[in-house]
Motif scaffolding. Structure first.
Motif, PDB file in Angstrom:
ATOM      1  N   LEU A   1       2.617  19.837  11.376  1.00 13.30           N
ATOM      2  CA  LEU A   1       3.172  20.728  10.353  1.00 13.30           C
ATOM      3  C   LEU A   1       3.203  22.196  10.807  1.00 13.30           C
ATOM      4  O   LEU A   1       4.265  22.824  10.841  1.00 13.30           O
TER       5      LEU A   1
ATOM      6  N   HIS B   1       6.302  26.158  -2.568  1.00 12.65           N
ATOM      7  CA  HIS B   1       6.440  24.758  -2.153  1.00 12.65           C
ATOM      8  C   HIS B   1       5.840  23.784  -3.165  1.00 12.65           C
ATOM      9  O   HIS B   1       6.221  22.614  -3.190  1.00 12.65           O
TER      10      HIS B   1
ATOM     11  N   ARG C   1      -1.362  25.493   3.268  1.00  4.06           N
ATOM     12  CA  ARG C   1      -1.445  24.592   2.092  1.00  4.06           C
ATOM     13  C   ARG C   1      -1.992  25.340   0.876  1.00  4.06           C
ATOM     14  O   ARG C   1      -2.780  24.792   0.095  1.00  4.06           O
TER      15      ARG C   1
ATOM     16  N   VAL D   1      10.742  24.993   2.998  1.00  3.64           N
ATOM     17  CA  VAL D   1      10.973  25.407   4.395  1.00  3.64           C
ATOM     18  C   VAL D   1      12.388  25.978   4.521  1.00  3.64           C
ATOM     19  O   VAL D   1      12.612  27.037   5.111  1.00  3.64           O
TER      20      VAL D   1
ATOM     21  N   GLU E   1       0.688  34.334  15.474  1.00  2.00           N
ATOM     22  CA  GLU E   1       0.244  33.097  14.799  1.00  2.00           C
ATOM     23  C   GLU E   1      -0.130  32.027  15.814  1.00  2.00           C
ATOM     24  O   GLU E   1      -1.101  31.298  15.643  1.00  2.00           O
TER      25      GLU E   1
ATOM     26  N   LEU F   1      -3.726  30.278  16.249  1.00  2.00           N
ATOM     27  CA  LEU F   1      -3.854  28.817  16.212  1.00  2.00           C
ATOM     28  C   LEU F   1      -4.606  28.299  17.447  1.00  2.00           C
ATOM     29  O   LEU F   1      -5.516  27.481  17.351  1.00  2.00           O
TER      30      LEU F   1
ATOM     31  N   VAL G   1       7.960  20.546  -0.096  1.00  2.00           N
ATOM     32  CA  VAL G   1       7.826  21.226   1.202  1.00  2.00           C
ATOM     33  C   VAL G   1       9.171  21.389   1.914  1.00  2.00           C
ATOM     34  O   VAL G   1       9.507  22.472   2.407  1.00  2.00           O
TER      35      VAL G   1
ATOM     36  N   PHE H   1       3.814  17.512   4.561  1.00  2.00           N
ATOM     37  CA  PHE H   1       2.356  17.601   4.647  1.00  2.00           C
ATOM     38  C   PHE H   1       1.757  16.403   5.371  1.00  2.00           C
ATOM     39  O   PHE H   1       0.640  16.465   5.850  1.00  2.00           O
TER      40      PHE H   1
ATOM     41  N   HIS I   1       6.606  30.250   4.323  1.00  2.00           N
ATOM     42  CA  HIS I   1       6.171  29.380   5.421  1.00  2.00           C
ATOM     43  C   HIS I   1       4.652  29.444   5.615  1.00  2.00           C
ATOM     44  O   HIS I   1       4.009  28.426   5.891  1.00  2.00           O
TER      45      HIS I   1
ATOM     46  N   ILE J   1       2.888  27.203   3.183  1.00  2.00           N
ATOM     47  CA  ILE J   1       2.980  25.777   3.548  1.00  2.00           C
ATOM     48  C   ILE J   1       1.949  25.482   4.641  1.00  2.00           C
ATOM     49  O   ILE J   1       1.192  24.515   4.560  1.00  2.00           O
ATOM     50  N   ILE J   2       1.920  26.352   5.654  1.00  2.00           N
ATOM     51  CA  ILE J   2       0.984  26.148   6.769  1.00  2.00           C
ATOM     52  C   ILE J   2      -0.464  26.123   6.255  1.00  2.00           C
ATOM     53  O   ILE J   2      -1.258  25.271   6.626  1.00  2.00           O
TER      54      ILE J   2
END
Lengths: 147, 328
Positions: A75, B105, B94, B114, B154, B158, B110, A70, B88, B91-92
């Motif tokens: 990330l 996670h 959060r 992954v 994705e 982004l 983390v 993080f 995943h 994690i991206i």
């Protein structure tokens, strides 16, 4: 050998979708080792380029996914790149008709991720797996194994 | 009580769930009591609609063979790949919660998470790598083509966050990659796994793609029209995160509203976002989006018109009603 690496990287740059804006930056020493191995085994040039490109994709996926945190700045990018390189590896292997390589590598790659997920140390160079595959292929040619 | 999708399609969900769990249970390389095994099983058992495996099995009913071990194995693989992507994604994003429970996670850290996701993808490749012949190439569509397309979707999302100059074509392409192509691939792979004719599999692919587009557009509309309670997340979160969806694209055409939307940037105050949300709801953007959604639903049915007399056609009608919402 340098030409082989350059061609493999060119192949990857062309195979990656422009939207990914992927940076193809595998560890040069690992690629050199793999390229030398392919030359030693007398693999035809065009196939060597493809095999080296596949190994480079796996190396890139590992590189992106190792050390994701993080606190890291990239990330999202790191996770997406790693996922993309992994899926592109299978996609290109199917396209190049190198499914025997995928079959040989699959349990080894999985075991690597099992150890990583469990926090166990593992430093298995991909060239070691490539060496194993080429030796197997030499012992039992591809067509024969497919039958 | 309204039947669930698997019930309406007469799909044995217990068998699918068992096959999904067996993917890790029968992996001799994973210690049974390890954090890896526990985490994966916990995620799989935490729920989910199993839409992807259901699509694979529905597709398999268009084959000449009965859906057998291969179809169920692919159905389970589709869900396993999806679950890996969720790890995943969390994690991206959060995200601390997944299906109401702490996300993976937050429990493993983390780095481990992954690699748990990577393990799941690698395990599917291992399982499917036995299919090496040319006529079985299609099995790899799930772990290669569809996954790569998801990543590309994705990337596009982004790169185009807060990009109010996004074109309609770019939005549709992103939607196709993020949602529609996986649904299409599941139906096609299912059909081919039961030896369906290639032209039948291609029709099912087009059906799945159009249905997926309609489904995603509905999701985009709901972000504006549904309550936070119904969505399970704050309403209007797409706008707050800079996601330029179809309602936003249409609303941007309004000369008065356009500049207000463009003023929404990272860190914009909640009051500004709420004002823009309310304005979008008042205009015709949601209605126009719904028109496009209905157009895709019509396209879906047109794609499979030649299959109308097929004994499994009823499966497609059920899917069309489910993914098309109440207006399908």
């Amino acid at each position: 050998m340098t030409e082989l690496i350059e061609k493999a990287l060119q192949l990857l740059a062309a195979a990656c979708a422009p939207e990914a804006m992927a940076v193809i930056d595998p560890d040069p020493s690992e690629l050199k080792e793999a390229a030398a191995l392919l030359e030693r085994h007398g693999i035809p040039h065009s196939r060597s380029v493809r095999l080296l490109a596949l190994v480079a994709l796996l190396a890139l996926a590992r590189k992106r996914h190792d050390g994701v945190s993080f606190t890291g700045e990239q990330l999202t990018r790191s996770i997406l790149d790693g996922d993309y390189f992994q899926s592109l590896y299978v996609q290109l292997a199917v396209q190049y008709e190198e499914m025997e390589l995928v079959r040989y590598f699959a349990p080894l790659l999985k075991q690597y991720y099992v150890r990583r997920a469990l926090g166990e140390p593992c430093a298995e160079p991909l060239t070691q797996h490539l060496q194993g595959y080429l030796l197997l292929e030499h012992a039992v040619p591809r067509k024969e194994r497919a039958m | 009580m309204k039947p669930s999708l698997p019930e309406a399609l007469q799909i044995d969900l217990r068998r699918i769930n068992r096959d999904i769990e067996n993917i890790i249970r029968y992996d001799k390389d994973v210690p049974r009591t390890s954090v890896l095994a526990r985490s994966v099983l916990q995620l799989i058992r935490s729920g989910g609609k199993r839409l992807r495996p259901v699509l694979v099995i529905a597709g398999s009913r268009f084959g000449s063979a009965e859906p057998g071990r291969r179809s169920y194995q692919l159905a389970a693989a589709a869900e396993f790949i999806h679950a890996a992507s969720l790890i995943h994604d969390d994690i991206i994003d959060r995200s601390e919660l997944r299906r109401g429970a702490p996300s993976l996670h937050t429990q493993t850290g983390v780095t481990a998470a992954v690699h748990i996701g990577n393990y799941m993808s690698a395990r599917v490749v291992e399982l499917l790598s036995g299919y090496t012949s040319n006529h079985e190439r299609f099995v790899h569509d799930l772990s290669a083509l569809a996954t790569a397309q998801l990543c590309l979707g994705e990337y596009e999302q982004l790169q185009h966050a807060y990009d109010y100059d996004l074109s309609l074509e770019q939005y549709l392409e992103k939607t196709r990659r993020k949602t529609a192509q996986l649904m299409a691939a599941c139906l096609r792979v299912g059909a081919l796994s039961a030896d369906a004719k290639p032209e039948t599999a291609a029709m099912l692919y087009r059906f799945g793609e159009a249905l997926g587009m309609a489904f995603q557009i509905e999701d985009d509309i709901l972000d504006y029209s549904a309550t936070a309670e119904a969505l399970g997340k704050p309403a209007g979160s797409d706008l707050a995160r800079g996601q330029v969806t179809l309602p936003v694209l249409y609303a941007l055409e309004d000369p008065d509203l356009g500049p207000c939307i463009r003023s929404i940037q990272p860190g914009s105050p909640a009051a500004d976002i709420d004002a823009v949300l309310a304005a979008i709801r008042r205009g015709d953007a949601l209605e126009r989006s719904d028109l496009m959604r209905r157009q895709y639903l019509r396209e879906a049915l047109l794609a499979v018109e030649p299959l109308r007399s097929h004994p499994a056609y009823g499966q497609l009608e059920v899917l069309h009603r489910y993914f098309g919402g109440k207006t399908a």
